[in-house]
Design a protein around this motif. Structure first.
Motif, mmCIF file in Angstrom:
data_model
loop_
_atom_site.group_PDB
_atom_site.id
_atom_site.type_symbol
_atom_site.label_atom_id
_atom_site.label_comp_id
_atom_site.label_asym_id
_atom_site.label_seq_id
_atom_site.Cartn_x
_atom_site.Cartn_y
_atom_site.Cartn_z
ATOM 1 N N CYS A 1 -0.334 1.943 0.747
ATOM 2 C CA CYS A 1 -0.625 0.555 0.355
ATOM 3 C C CYS A 1 0.465 -0.427 0.793
ATOM 4 C CB CYS A 1 -0.826 0.466 -1.156
ATOM 5 S SG CYS A 1 0.666 0.704 -2.146
ATOM 6 N N LEU A 2 1.522 0.057 1.436
ATOM 7 C CA LEU A 2 2.637 -0.741 1.957
ATOM 8 C C LEU A 2 3.461 -1.419 0.858
ATOM 9 C CD1 LEU A 2 0.906 -2.313 5.072
ATOM 10 C CD2 LEU A 2 2.221 -0.199 4.924
ATOM 11 N N CYS A 3 3.370 -0.918 -0.364
ATOM 12 C CA CYS A 3 4.197 -1.422 -1.464
ATOM 13 C C CYS A 3 5.667 -1.083 -1.168
ATOM 14 C CB CYS A 3 3.758 -0.769 -2.770
ATOM 15 S SG CYS A 3 4.765 -1.211 -4.189
ATOM 16 N N SER B 1 2.808 9.769 -0.120
ATOM 17 C CA SER B 1 3.307 9.501 1.235
ATOM 18 C C SER B 1 4.218 8.280 1.175
ATOM 19 C CB SER B 1 2.154 9.245 2.203
ATOM 20 O OG SER B 1 1.369 10.391 2.343
ATOM 21 N N VAL B 2 5.486 8.549 0.922
ATOM 22 C CA VAL B 2 6.473 7.494 0.719
ATOM 23 C C VAL B 2 7.627 7.733 1.673
ATOM 24 C CG1 VAL B 2 8.091 6.528 -0.963
ATOM 25 C CG2 VAL B 2 5.829 7.214 -1.691
ATOM 26 N N THR B 3 8.149 6.653 2.242
ATOM 27 C CA THR B 3 9.307 6.753 3.118
ATOM 28 C C THR B 3 10.474 5.990 2.490
ATOM 29 O OG1 THR B 3 10.089 6.494 5.395
ATOM 30 C CG2 THR B 3 8.741 4.719 4.522
ATOM 31 N N THR B 4 11.676 6.377 2.880
ATOM 32 C CA THR B 4 12.865 5.682 2.383
ATOM 33 C C THR B 4 13.534 4.950 3.534
ATOM 34 O OG1 THR B 4 14.331 7.558 2.795
ATOM 35 C CG2 THR B 4 13.292 7.431 0.631
ATOM 36 N N HIS C 1 -5.200 -3.942 -1.685
ATOM 37 C CA HIS C 1 -6.238 -3.497 -0.754
ATOM 38 C C HIS C 1 -5.669 -2.438 0.184
ATOM 39 C CE1 HIS C 1 -9.315 -3.588 2.304
ATOM 40 N NE2 HIS C 1 -8.464 -4.039 3.181
ATOM 41 N N SER C 2 -6.376 -1.358 0.326
ATOM 42 C CA SER C 2 -5.922 -0.247 1.151
ATOM 43 C C SER C 2 -6.138 -0.553 2.631
ATOM 44 C CB SER C 2 -6.691 1.014 0.778
ATOM 45 O OG SER C 2 -6.407 2.037 1.684
ATOM 46 N N PRO C 3 -5.148 -0.280 3.481
ATOM 47 C CA PRO C 3 -5.327 -0.457 4.922
ATOM 48 C C PRO C 3 -6.438 0.446 5.463
ATOM 49 C CG PRO C 3 -3.008 -0.178 4.414
ATOM 50 C CD PRO C 3 -3.777 0.067 3.159
ATOM 51 N N ALA C 4 -6.769 1.507 4.745
ATOM 52 C CA ALA C 4 -7.836 2.399 5.191
ATOM 53 C C ALA C 4 -9.170 1.656 5.281
ATOM 54 C CB ALA C 4 -7.949 3.589 4.242
#
Length: 130
Positions: A21-23, A68-71, A103-106
């Motif tokens: 979700c790009l949060c 699915s989280v990145t740092t 809103h989901s990018p999917a």
């Protein structure tokens, strides 16, 4: 019995971004670094007084629950505030157009794929008729 020698503690703030979700958010950790007396380093991560896994392990998005989280490197967002604001401004119209926040990018990719499928089907149909 392991005898832990004194070490030092430091607060670290880690920025995260959800790949779904790009949060974007930050979490603050108290990191205790010690030696066990045998030359091995011991690192203990705590958040709000509770021992937790390191930031790169097992984090989930607080907005959508995705794993699915990145740092980013520590302090990245404070140095890249303009980038964070630009990213938020760029994604805001997508959220508003969908009529809901988060809103989901999917959904965007799904609509794009359906449109592409329709256009391709029309072209194939026209070639078959000729």
């Amino acid at each position: 019995m392991i005898k832990v020698r004194e070490g030092f503690s430091a607060y670290e703030t880690w920025p995260f971004e959800c790949l779904r979700c790009l949060c974007v958010w930050e979490e603050e950790y108290l990191v205790r670094r010690m030696s066990d007396g045998h030359g091995n380093d011991v690192v203990v991560w705590t958040r709000e007084g509770t021992q937790v896994q390191p930031p790169w392990s097992g984090m989930t998005c607080p907005a959508c629950g995705c794993g699915s989280v990145t740092t980013f490197p520590t302090g990245y967002l404070s140095h890249q505030a303009a980038i964070a604001r630009a990213r938020a401004a760029a994604t805001a119209p997508l959220f508003e157009a969908a009529g809901r926040r988060g809103h989901s990018p999917a959904m965007t990719y799904t609509l794009l794929a359906i449109s592409l499928l329709v256009v391709t089907s029309v072209e194939v149909y026209e070639k078959v008729l000729r």
